[in-house]
Design a protein around this motif. Sequence first.
Motif, PDB file in Angstrom:
ATOM      1  N   THR A  31       0.815  -1.550   0.006  1.00  0.00           N
ATOM      2  CA  THR A  31       0.090   0.049   0.276  1.00  0.00           C
ATOM      3  C   THR A  31       1.052   1.565   0.482  1.00  0.00           C
ATOM      4  O   THR A  31       1.660   1.076   0.618  1.00  0.00           O
ATOM      5  N   ILE A  32       0.228   2.220  -0.923  1.00  0.00           N
ATOM      6  CA  ILE A  32       1.138   3.768  -0.722  1.00  0.00           C
ATOM      7  C   ILE A  32       0.282   4.931  -0.773  1.00  0.00           C
ATOM      8  O   ILE A  32      -0.852   4.380  -0.838  1.00  0.00           O
ATOM      9  N   THR A  33       0.963   5.532  -0.315  1.00  0.00           N
ATOM     10  CA  THR A  33       0.358   6.943   0.355  1.00  0.00           C
ATOM     11  C   THR A  33       0.738   7.497  -1.602  1.00  0.00           C
ATOM     12  O   THR A  33       0.508   7.311  -2.607  1.00  0.00           O
ATOM     13  N   THR A  34      -0.540   9.062  -1.179  1.00  0.00           N
ATOM     14  CA  THR A  34      -1.010   9.221  -2.936  1.00  0.00           C
ATOM     15  C   THR A  34       0.585   9.684  -2.703  1.00  0.00           C
ATOM     16  O   THR A  34       0.950  10.055  -4.437  1.00  0.00           O
ATOM     17  N   ALA A  35       1.727  10.939  -2.217  1.00  0.00           N
ATOM     18  CA  ALA A  35       2.417  11.279  -2.179  1.00  0.00           C
ATOM     19  C   ALA A  35       3.882  10.162  -3.146  1.00  0.00           C
ATOM     20  O   ALA A  35       4.324  10.527  -3.757  1.00  0.00           O
ATOM     21  N   ARG A  39       5.541  10.059  -6.535  1.00  0.00           N
ATOM     22  CA  ARG A  39       6.486   9.975  -7.359  1.00  0.00           C
ATOM     23  C   ARG A  39       7.077   9.082  -7.674  1.00  0.00           C
ATOM     24  O   ARG A  39       7.616   8.712  -8.977  1.00  0.00           O
ATOM     25  N   LEU A  40       6.306   7.800  -7.432  1.00  0.00           N
ATOM     26  CA  LEU A  40       6.429   7.053  -8.314  1.00  0.00           C
ATOM     27  C   LEU A  40       6.844   6.418  -9.826  1.00  0.00           C
ATOM     28  O   LEU A  40       7.358   6.268 -10.511  1.00  0.00           O
ATOM     29  N   LEU A  41       5.674   7.208 -10.393  1.00  0.00           N
ATOM     30  CA  LEU A  41       4.641   7.727 -11.434  1.00  0.00           C
ATOM     31  C   LEU A  41       5.020   9.100 -11.898  1.00  0.00           C
ATOM     32  O   LEU A  41       5.142   8.938 -13.098  1.00  0.00           O
ATOM     33  N   MET A  42       5.801   9.791 -11.417  1.00  0.00           N
ATOM     34  CA  MET A  42       6.880  10.872 -12.119  1.00  0.00           C
ATOM     35  C   MET A  42       5.560  12.041 -12.462  1.00  0.00           C
ATOM     36  O   MET A  42       5.773  12.429 -13.043  1.00  0.00           O
ATOM     37  N   LEU A  43       4.548  11.805 -11.704  1.00  0.00           N
ATOM     38  CA  LEU A  43       3.779  13.045 -11.118  1.00  0.00           C
ATOM     39  C   LEU A  43       3.434  13.597 -10.354  1.00  0.00           C
ATOM     40  O   LEU A  43       3.196  13.846  -8.532  1.00  0.00           O
ATOM     41  N   SER A  44       2.666  14.228 -10.393  1.00  0.00           N
ATOM     42  CA  SER A  44       2.523  15.437  -8.948  1.00  0.00           C
ATOM     43  C   SER A  44       1.002  14.763  -8.188  1.00  0.00           C
ATOM     44  O   SER A  44       0.620  14.041  -8.933  1.00  0.00           O
ATOM     45  N   ASP A  45       1.054  14.923  -6.908  1.00  0.00           N
ATOM     46  CA  ASP A  45       0.119  14.695  -6.323  1.00  0.00           C
ATOM     47  C   ASP A  45      -1.770  14.996  -6.880  1.00  0.00           C
ATOM     48  O   ASP A  45      -2.122  13.990  -6.941  1.00  0.00           O
ATOM     49  N   GLU A  46      -1.439  16.323  -7.321  1.00  0.00           N
ATOM     50  CA  GLU A  46      -2.655  16.412  -8.043  1.00  0.00           C
ATOM     51  C   GLU A  46      -3.106  15.536  -9.174  1.00  0.00           C
ATOM     52  O   GLU A  46      -4.215  14.968  -9.348  1.00  0.00           O
ATOM     53  N   ARG A  47      -2.112  15.364 -10.225  1.00  0.00           N
ATOM     54  CA  ARG A  47      -2.600  13.792 -11.009  1.00  0.00           C
ATOM     55  C   ARG A  47      -3.157  13.251 -10.518  1.00  0.00           C
ATOM     56  O   ARG A  47      -3.671  12.363 -11.135  1.00  0.00           O
ATOM     57  N   VAL A  48      -2.222  12.527  -9.501  1.00  0.00           N
ATOM     58  CA  VAL A  48      -2.491  11.091  -9.397  1.00  0.00           C
ATOM     59  C   VAL A  48      -3.708  10.955  -9.041  1.00  0.00           C
ATOM     60  O   VAL A  48      -4.819  10.366  -8.981  1.00  0.00           O
ATOM     61  N   ARG A  49      -4.621  12.230  -8.369  1.00  0.00           N
ATOM     62  CA  ARG A  49      -5.638  12.446  -7.865  1.00  0.00           C
ATOM     63  C   ARG A  49      -6.761  12.519  -9.075  1.00  0.00           C
ATOM     64  O   ARG A  49      -8.099  11.783  -9.130  1.00  0.00           O
TER      65      ARG A  49
END
Length: 188
Positions: A31-35, A39-49
């Motif tokens: 399990t991972i957090t948004t942050a 970092r894993l996908l090289m995106l911003s937190d907002e883009r993950v959301r």
Amino acid sequence: MGNTTGDFGQHDRNPISRSGMMTEAETPAGTITTAQAARLLMLSDERVRQLTKSGYVPTLAQGRYNLVAVVQGYIRFLKDDARQSSRTAADNRVRDARAAEIERRMAREDRDLIMLDEAMAAYDFAVGLFLASISGLPARMTRNASERRRLEAICDGERQRLADRFAEGASALRSGEAAVDADDEDDT
């Protein structure tokens, strides 16, 4: 139960911190957090959301993601994006072809552009008049029979040369090739 020794440097055995939220260090395996996902996908937190909201990346709980689901969701998003880009390119080609067709139709209606059949008919008509005019010149120039035959021979040769050149021009019109320039021909 919680830590009763008052030592706040130690974590409880319970993965829920005193604030009631899991910390990154206390995140269950897989399990991972948004942050961390960002970092894993090289995106911003907002883009993950945004990817979560779009349905590509499922959440386990508020701000928590399954690691495998994050990677698979992002791959699914990239494949869909590539497919949509391909579809968009095809749509653009169709739109461009339709626009070109409309422009040609409007140019024809405005008489800026004519159909090849119309152009060839006008070309043939003008060539026919010109060659017929050359054929009638000797009779208009003299009544002397020997002089008329001499002029007819000259005009016949010139008429044949022009007919050949006009045929080349007509062929160039039909094929879309560049017409032969008059400057390319040697004056005789």
